[in-house]
Design a protein around this motif. Structure first.
Motif, PDB file in Angstrom:
ATOM      1  N   ARG A 139      61.940  25.762 -24.603  1.00 34.00           N
ATOM      2  CA  ARG A 139      61.757  26.287 -23.250  1.00 34.00           C
ATOM      3  C   ARG A 139      63.002  25.984 -22.431  1.00 34.00           C
ATOM      4  N   ARG A 140      63.350  26.894 -21.527  1.00 33.80           N
ATOM      5  CA  ARG A 140      64.501  26.702 -20.645  1.00 33.80           C
ATOM      6  C   ARG A 140      64.016  26.256 -19.275  1.00 33.80           C
ATOM      7  N   LEU A 141      64.645  25.202 -18.759  1.00 27.90           N
ATOM      8  CA  LEU A 141      64.379  24.714 -17.406  1.00 27.90           C
ATOM      9  C   LEU A 141      65.491  25.267 -16.526  1.00 27.90           C
ATOM     10  N   VAL A 142      65.136  26.171 -15.623  1.00 27.46           N
ATOM     11  CA  VAL A 142      66.150  26.971 -14.935  1.00 27.46           C
ATOM     12  C   VAL A 142      66.250  26.735 -13.428  1.00 27.46           C
ATOM     13  N   GLU A 143      65.366  25.915 -12.876  1.00 25.54           N
ATOM     14  CA  GLU A 143      65.407  25.673 -11.431  1.00 25.54           C
ATOM     15  C   GLU A 143      65.033  24.234 -11.133  1.00 25.54           C
ATOM     16  N   HIS A 144      65.703  23.672 -10.147  1.00 22.28           N
ATOM     17  CA  HIS A 144      65.445  22.299  -9.702  1.00 22.28           C
ATOM     18  C   HIS A 144      64.848  22.335  -8.307  1.00 22.28           C
ATOM     19  N   ALA A 145      63.891  21.442  -8.052  1.00 20.83           N
ATOM     20  CA  ALA A 145      63.360  21.266  -6.703  1.00 20.83           C
ATOM     21  C   ALA A 145      63.182  19.767  -6.451  1.00 20.83           C
ATOM     22  N   ARG A 148      73.070  16.478 -14.565  1.00 19.57           N
ATOM     23  CA  ARG A 148      73.415  17.441 -15.611  1.00 19.57           C
ATOM     24  C   ARG A 148      73.284  18.860 -15.106  1.00 19.57           C
ATOM     25  N   ARG A 149      73.876  19.761 -15.877  1.00 16.27           N
ATOM     26  CA  ARG A 149      73.694  21.182 -15.649  1.00 16.27           C
ATOM     27  C   ARG A 149      73.034  21.812 -16.867  1.00 16.27           C
ATOM     28  N   ARG A 150      73.596  21.499 -18.030  1.00 12.78           N
ATOM     29  CA  ARG A 150      73.104  22.130 -19.260  1.00 12.78           C
ATOM     30  C   ARG A 150      73.096  21.092 -20.372  1.00 12.78           C
ATOM     31  N   VAL A 151      71.896  20.826 -20.915  1.00 16.41           N
ATOM     32  CA  VAL A 151      71.766  19.858 -21.998  1.00 16.41           C
ATOM     33  C   VAL A 151      70.393  20.020 -22.651  1.00 16.41           C
ATOM     34  N   ARG A 152      70.323  19.748 -23.939  1.00 21.03           N
ATOM     35  CA  ARG A 152      69.032  19.719 -24.636  1.00 21.03           C
ATOM     36  C   ARG A 152      68.381  18.363 -24.381  1.00 21.03           C
ATOM     37  N   ASP A 199      69.032  24.230 -18.157  1.00 28.32           N
ATOM     38  CA  ASP A 199      70.019  25.298 -18.022  1.00 28.32           C
ATOM     39  C   ASP A 199      70.073  25.732 -16.555  1.00 28.32           C
ATOM     40  N   LEU A 200      70.681  24.892 -15.722  1.00 32.78           N
ATOM     41  CA  LEU A 200      70.744  25.129 -14.284  1.00 32.78           C
ATOM     42  C   LEU A 200      72.045  25.844 -13.913  1.00 32.78           C
TER      43      LEU A 200
END
Length: 149
Positions: free
Chosen positions: A3-9, A32-36, A48-49
């Motif tokens: 699954r991709r995590l695409v938004e931060h709150a 981080r910005r992008r990491v497994r 994956d922000l």
């Protein structure tokens, strides 16, 4: 497929009723910005922000297909130091800052990562130190999140 995590709150700004899991991360893995990553439930996800984000306790990360993961700050070995008074504690903080040491500022104490050299320095300056294993959330730099564009 992960699954991709695409938004931060930030904490309090995402729907807790939509929580589908948690991610426990040490300080170094919370900017981080992008990491497994592996969730606390054992699933692999891809952070994956659009830009790097400083993740804090109880922040939310939204899955591309719905649902949110809650961020938990992992317990880490830290050194807590107490000064004799506010002026002494400020002096200890100055010495830590002079060494560019990530420092968490708490009421009446400072926390840094456990380090025998820093421990000796702080004790030598009259600070009272103790070793703990707790979540570590040092101050972010003054320019953290500053847009130079």
């Amino acid at each position: 497929m992960a699954r991709r995590l695409v938004e931060h709150a930030p904490s309090g700004e995402w729907p807790r009723d939509d929580e589908v899991g948690t991610l426990t991360l040490p300080y170094d893995d919370r900017h981080r910005r992008r990491v497994r990553l592996t969730t606390d439930q054992g699933d692999e996800v891809l952070l994956d922000l659009p830009r790097a984000v400083a993740l804090e306790e109880d922040d939310g990360l939204m899955c591309e297909l719905g649902g949110w993961f809650r961020v938990i700050a992992a317990a880490e070995p830290v050194l807590e130091v107490e000064g004799k008074d506010a002026t002494h504690l400020a002096r200890l903080a100055w010495h830590l800052g002079n060494r560019h040491t990530p420092t968490e500022i708490r009421p009446n104490v400072l926390r840094v990562r456990q380090d025998h050299v820093l421990e000796a320095m702080l004790n030598g300056l009259g600070g009272a130190t103790r070793r703990l294993v707790v979540p570590f959330s040092p101050e972010r730099g003054a320019y953290h999140g500053h847009d130079h564009g």
